[in-house]
Scaffold this active site. Structure first.
Site, mmCIF file in Angstrom:
data_model
loop_
_atom_site.group_PDB
_atom_site.id
_atom_site.type_symbol
_atom_site.label_atom_id
_atom_site.label_comp_id
_atom_site.label_asym_id
_atom_site.label_seq_id
_atom_site.Cartn_x
_atom_site.Cartn_y
_atom_site.Cartn_z
ATOM 1 N N HIS A 46 41.696 2.756 11.863
ATOM 2 C CA HIS A 46 41.155 3.629 12.748
ATOM 3 C C HIS A 46 40.665 4.936 12.065
ATOM 4 O O HIS A 46 41.294 5.280 11.094
ATOM 5 C CB HIS A 46 42.259 4.100 13.978
ATOM 6 C CG HIS A 46 43.460 4.679 13.320
ATOM 7 N ND1 HIS A 46 44.448 3.848 12.760
ATOM 8 C CD2 HIS A 46 44.084 5.648 13.185
ATOM 9 C CE1 HIS A 46 45.453 4.366 12.398
ATOM 10 N NE2 HIS A 46 45.328 5.834 12.477
ATOM 11 N N HIS B 164 40.274 8.895 12.649
ATOM 12 C CA HIS B 164 40.382 10.156 13.694
ATOM 13 C C HIS B 164 39.221 11.075 13.803
ATOM 14 O O HIS B 164 38.523 11.241 12.544
ATOM 15 C CB HIS B 164 41.413 11.115 13.055
ATOM 16 C CG HIS B 164 42.883 10.380 12.889
ATOM 17 N ND1 HIS B 164 43.876 10.598 13.918
ATOM 18 C CD2 HIS B 164 43.212 9.581 12.096
ATOM 19 C CE1 HIS B 164 45.001 9.683 13.541
ATOM 20 N NE2 HIS B 164 44.674 9.056 12.455
#
Ligand code: 5GP
Ligand code: ZN
Length: 139
Positions: A100, A102
């Site tokens: 992922h 951010h």
């Protein structure tokens, strides 16, 4: 899908998420523990981890979505800047082991400060030796 992965569960609709963008390969949704309000996560729908295991085509798609979310944060929030952060492994601060990015809107007044302490090399040879190691390991 990895059955014990919370981000896979979000992709599968088994856990709720506040989604901001979705296509066949990627999903962007609001982080439930924002560093700054508006903090968004961008993930591949496939369970991929870490970054170094990501197929190039998926990585290309992801980084374009990251760019699009960053642009949207700048315009929608009138943010002064954006941080893009990506952690691999516990030692790097990764908590959720599903790739992922951010994407964090930043404001001159947001009060957030990274705990970023430079540790200069004692000798320039040390830096050069490490650079040579990286060069020798490049694919
Ligand atoms: P990491 O430390 O692994 O880079 O970041 C994981 C991020 O996922 C954290 O910022 C955390 O707040 C967020 N997070 C953890 N669990 C959930 C969840 O169930 N839903 C959402 N939306 N974010 C989560
Ligand atoms: Zn997963």
């Amino acid at each position: 899908m990895k059955s014990d992965c919370i981000f896979c569960k979000i992709v599968a609709g088994q856990l709720p998420a506040c989604k901001v963008y979705e296509d066949a390969e990627t999903l962007a949704f609001m982080d439930i523990g924002p560093i700054v309000p508006g903090h968004t996560l961008v993930i591949p729908k496939l369970h991929i981890d870490p970054l170094t295991a990501a197929p190039p085509a998926i990585l290309q798609k992801l980084i374009l979505v990251v760019q699009n979310i960053a642009r949207a944060q700048l315009s929608a929030f009138k943010a002064d800047g954006v941080n893009v952060i990506q952690a691999n492994g516990r030692a790097a601060g990764q908590v959720v082991p599903h790739l992922h990015f951010h994407v964090i809107p930043r404001f001159a007044t947001d009060g957030h400060h990274w705990n970023w302490k430079p540790h200069p090399y004692a000798k320039s040879e040390e830096m050069s030796a490490l650079a040579e190691k990286i060069k020798g390991a490049l694919g």
